[in-house]
Write a protein that holds these residues in place. Structure first.
Motif, PDB file in Angstrom:
ATOM      1  N   LEU A  58      -2.755  -2.672 -10.154  1.00  0.00           N
ATOM      2  CA  LEU A  58      -2.524  -1.423  -9.437  1.00  0.00           C
ATOM      3  C   LEU A  58      -3.879  -0.747  -9.272  1.00  0.00           C
ATOM      4  O   LEU A  58      -4.544  -0.435 -10.265  1.00  0.00           O
ATOM      5  N   GLN A  59      -4.281  -0.508  -8.045  1.00  0.00           N
ATOM      6  CA  GLN A  59      -5.574   0.097  -7.759  1.00  0.00           C
ATOM      7  C   GLN A  59      -5.306   1.374  -6.967  1.00  0.00           C
ATOM      8  O   GLN A  59      -4.903   1.318  -5.802  1.00  0.00           O
ATOM      9  N   MET A  60      -5.502   2.528  -7.611  1.00  0.00           N
ATOM     10  CA  MET A  60      -5.182   3.806  -6.977  1.00  0.00           C
ATOM     11  C   MET A  60      -6.449   4.625  -6.776  1.00  0.00           C
ATOM     12  O   MET A  60      -7.254   4.778  -7.693  1.00  0.00           O
ATOM     13  N   GLN A  61      -6.598   5.163  -5.577  1.00  0.00           N
ATOM     14  CA  GLN A  61      -7.732   6.009  -5.240  1.00  0.00           C
ATOM     15  C   GLN A  61      -7.207   7.405  -4.950  1.00  0.00           C
ATOM     16  O   GLN A  61      -6.284   7.563  -4.156  1.00  0.00           O
ATOM     17  N   SER A  62      -7.782   8.413  -5.609  1.00  0.00           N
ATOM     18  CA  SER A  62      -7.439   9.802  -5.300  1.00  0.00           C
ATOM     19  C   SER A  62      -8.213  10.201  -4.056  1.00  0.00           C
ATOM     20  O   SER A  62      -9.442  10.256  -4.084  1.00  0.00           O
ATOM     21  N   TYR A  87       7.430   8.901  -9.365  1.00  0.00           N
ATOM     22  CA  TYR A  87       7.732   7.640 -10.054  1.00  0.00           C
ATOM     23  C   TYR A  87       8.008   6.517  -9.062  1.00  0.00           C
ATOM     24  O   TYR A  87       8.661   6.723  -8.036  1.00  0.00           O
ATOM     25  N   LEU A  88       7.503   5.342  -9.417  1.00  0.00           N
ATOM     26  CA  LEU A  88       7.732   4.128  -8.642  1.00  0.00           C
ATOM     27  C   LEU A  88       8.204   3.038  -9.591  1.00  0.00           C
ATOM     28  O   LEU A  88       7.974   3.127 -10.799  1.00  0.00           O
ATOM     29  N   ARG A  89       8.825   1.995  -9.038  1.00  0.00           N
ATOM     30  CA  ARG A  89       9.241   0.833  -9.834  1.00  0.00           C
ATOM     31  C   ARG A  89       8.532  -0.406  -9.317  1.00  0.00           C
ATOM     32  O   ARG A  89       8.440  -0.614  -8.110  1.00  0.00           O
ATOM     33  N   LEU A  90       8.091  -1.228 -10.237  1.00  0.00           N
ATOM     34  CA  LEU A  90       7.451  -2.482  -9.891  1.00  0.00           C
ATOM     35  C   LEU A  90       8.388  -3.605 -10.304  1.00  0.00           C
ATOM     36  O   LEU A  90       8.691  -3.767 -11.481  1.00  0.00           O
ATOM     37  N   ASN A  91       8.861  -4.389  -9.327  1.00  0.00           N
ATOM     38  CA  ASN A  91       9.785  -5.488  -9.601  1.00  0.00           C
ATOM     39  C   ASN A  91       9.114  -6.860  -9.505  1.00  0.00           C
ATOM     40  O   ASN A  91       9.697  -7.840  -9.935  1.00  0.00           O
ATOM     41  N   HIS A  92       7.926  -6.931  -8.930  1.00  0.00           N
ATOM     42  CA  HIS A  92       7.234  -8.212  -8.757  1.00  0.00           C
ATOM     43  C   HIS A  92       6.899  -8.821 -10.110  1.00  0.00           C
ATOM     44  O   HIS A  92       6.439  -8.150 -11.018  1.00  0.00           O
ATOM     45  N   GLU A  93       7.129 -10.127 -10.221  1.00  0.00           N
ATOM     46  CA  GLU A  93       6.786 -10.878 -11.436  1.00  0.00           C
ATOM     47  C   GLU A  93       5.318 -11.263 -11.394  1.00  0.00           C
ATOM     48  O   GLU A  93       4.689 -11.228 -10.344  1.00  0.00           O
ATOM     49  N   GLU A 124      -3.738  13.909  -3.266  1.00  0.00           N
ATOM     50  CA  GLU A 124      -3.320  12.829  -2.370  1.00  0.00           C
ATOM     51  C   GLU A 124      -3.875  11.533  -2.925  1.00  0.00           C
ATOM     52  O   GLU A 124      -5.000  11.497  -3.419  1.00  0.00           O
ATOM     53  N   PHE A 125      -3.080  10.470  -2.820  1.00  0.00           N
ATOM     54  CA  PHE A 125      -3.521   9.189  -3.374  1.00  0.00           C
ATOM     55  C   PHE A 125      -3.120   8.046  -2.462  1.00  0.00           C
ATOM     56  O   PHE A 125      -2.220   8.178  -1.620  1.00  0.00           O
ATOM     57  N   GLU A 126      -3.822   6.940  -2.654  1.00  0.00           N
ATOM     58  CA  GLU A 126      -3.460   5.687  -2.013  1.00  0.00           C
ATOM     59  C   GLU A 126      -3.523   4.621  -3.090  1.00  0.00           C
ATOM     60  O   GLU A 126      -4.547   4.455  -3.735  1.00  0.00           O
ATOM     61  N   MET A 127      -2.400   3.927  -3.293  1.00  0.00           N
ATOM     62  CA  MET A 127      -2.349   2.888  -4.306  1.00  0.00           C
ATOM     63  C   MET A 127      -2.081   1.548  -3.642  1.00  0.00           C
ATOM     64  O   MET A 127      -1.145   1.405  -2.857  1.00  0.00           O
ATOM     65  N   LYS A 128      -2.946   0.577  -3.991  1.00  0.00           N
ATOM     66  CA  LYS A 128      -2.773  -0.783  -3.502  1.00  0.00           C
ATOM     67  C   LYS A 128      -2.253  -1.633  -4.652  1.00  0.00           C
ATOM     68  O   LYS A 128      -2.754  -1.545  -5.770  1.00  0.00           O
ATOM     69  N   VAL A 129      -1.228  -2.430  -4.361  1.00  0.00           N
ATOM     70  CA  VAL A 129      -0.600  -3.294  -5.360  1.00  0.00           C
ATOM     71  C   VAL A 129      -0.986  -4.730  -5.033  1.00  0.00           C
ATOM     72  O   VAL A 129      -0.677  -5.226  -3.944  1.00  0.00           O
ATOM     73  N   VAL A 156       0.878  -1.164   0.000  1.00  0.00           N
ATOM     74  CA  VAL A 156       0.000   0.000   0.000  1.00  0.00           C
ATOM     75  C   VAL A 156       0.918   1.217   0.000  1.00  0.00           C
ATOM     76  O   VAL A 156       1.781   1.348   0.865  1.00  0.00           O
ATOM     77  N   VAL A 157       0.745   2.063  -1.009  1.00  0.00           N
ATOM     78  CA  VAL A 157       1.583   3.253  -1.141  1.00  0.00           C
ATOM     79  C   VAL A 157       0.687   4.472  -1.037  1.00  0.00           C
ATOM     80  O   VAL A 157      -0.316   4.576  -1.743  1.00  0.00           O
ATOM     81  N   GLN A 158       1.051   5.394  -0.144  1.00  0.00           N
ATOM     82  CA  GLN A 158       0.313   6.643  -0.015  1.00  0.00           C
ATOM     83  C   GLN A 158       1.258   7.790  -0.327  1.00  0.00           C
ATOM     84  O   GLN A 158       2.455   7.705  -0.058  1.00  0.00           O
ATOM     85  N   GLY A 159       0.717   8.839  -0.927  1.00  0.00           N
ATOM     86  CA  GLY A 159       1.562   9.968  -1.236  1.00  0.00           C
ATOM     87  C   GLY A 159       0.786  11.189  -1.662  1.00  0.00           C
ATOM     88  O   GLY A 159      -0.448  11.168  -1.764  1.00  0.00           O
ATOM     89  N   GLN A 160       1.546  12.250  -1.900  1.00  0.00           N
ATOM     90  CA  GLN A 160       1.000  13.519  -2.372  1.00  0.00           C
ATOM     91  C   GLN A 160       1.771  13.924  -3.610  1.00  0.00           C
ATOM     92  O   GLN A 160       2.974  13.662  -3.714  1.00  0.00           O
TER      93      GLN A 160
END
Length: 185
Positions: free
Chosen positions: A61-65, A50-56, A122-127, A38-42
């Motif tokens: 990606l589910q992001m809520q503003s 920018y973020l990096r996704l390394n998971h195979e 502001e956002f919250e993204m669930k991976v 779970v990533v939160q940010g502004q």
């Protein structure tokens, strides 16, 4: 009697509101999805984070503003995707969802853009890792991204070769015609 009905009506309305609040907080996520992060940010207006996704595997990606309007851009070609350069995107005013296929090269670049309509978002993204098994009409062996890409390259190169042969043929033919015209005139 009227007071009694009013009291029953108020209790029913309160129960309805409590039910709505409880169901609003719960997410409708399939059982096959496993929450990884779970990533939160502004993010400021017109800016990227920018973020990096390394998971195979297949990733969702589910992001809520939470405030403002943050948009999502994803790429396996660049680590800094934008609204000009991306492979997948979701740019809604509410919840943004992007499904990253398993065949995308890792690391995958994720760009979160703060829409200029708000000074700050502001956002919250669930991976999520998606464990669902895809059904292919001709069996799983029929879907192989590397093989499909190789076949496309082969078909393109065969077309290019035939066009080159035509081009050489026409160049020689035009050269012979020019030579004949020069001799005659």
């Amino acid at each position: 009697m009227a007071a009694r009905w009013r009291r029953i009506l108020v209790i029913l309305a309160a129960a309805h509101v409590l039910f709505a609040v409880n169901t609003f907080g719960e997410e409708d996520v399939p059982e096959e999805w496993i929450l990884l992060h779970v990533v939160q940010g502004q993010i400021g207006a017109g800016n990227y984070s920018y973020l990096r996704l390394n998971h195979e595997g297949k990733i969702v990606l589910q992001m809520q503003s939470l405030k403002g309007d943050a948009d999502l851009y994803v790429s396996d070609v660049t680590l800094h995707p934008s609204f000009d350069e991306y492979e997948l995107q979701s740019a809604t005013c509410g919840q943004d969802v992007v499904r990253v296929p398993a065949h995308f090269r890792r690391p995958v670049g994720i760009g979160i853009y703060g829409h200029p309509s708000h000074l700050e978002s502001e956002f919250e993204m669930k991976v999520y890792y998606d464990r669902t098994v895809e059904q292919y009409p001709f069996g799983e062996a029929s879907y192989n991204p590397e093989e499909m890409e190789a076949n496309q390259k082969y078909s393109r190169s065969a077309e290019d070769e035939s066009q080159d042969e035509e081009s050489v043929f026409w160049t020689i033919l035009i050269g012979i015609l020019k030579l004949i015209l020069e001799i005659l005139f």
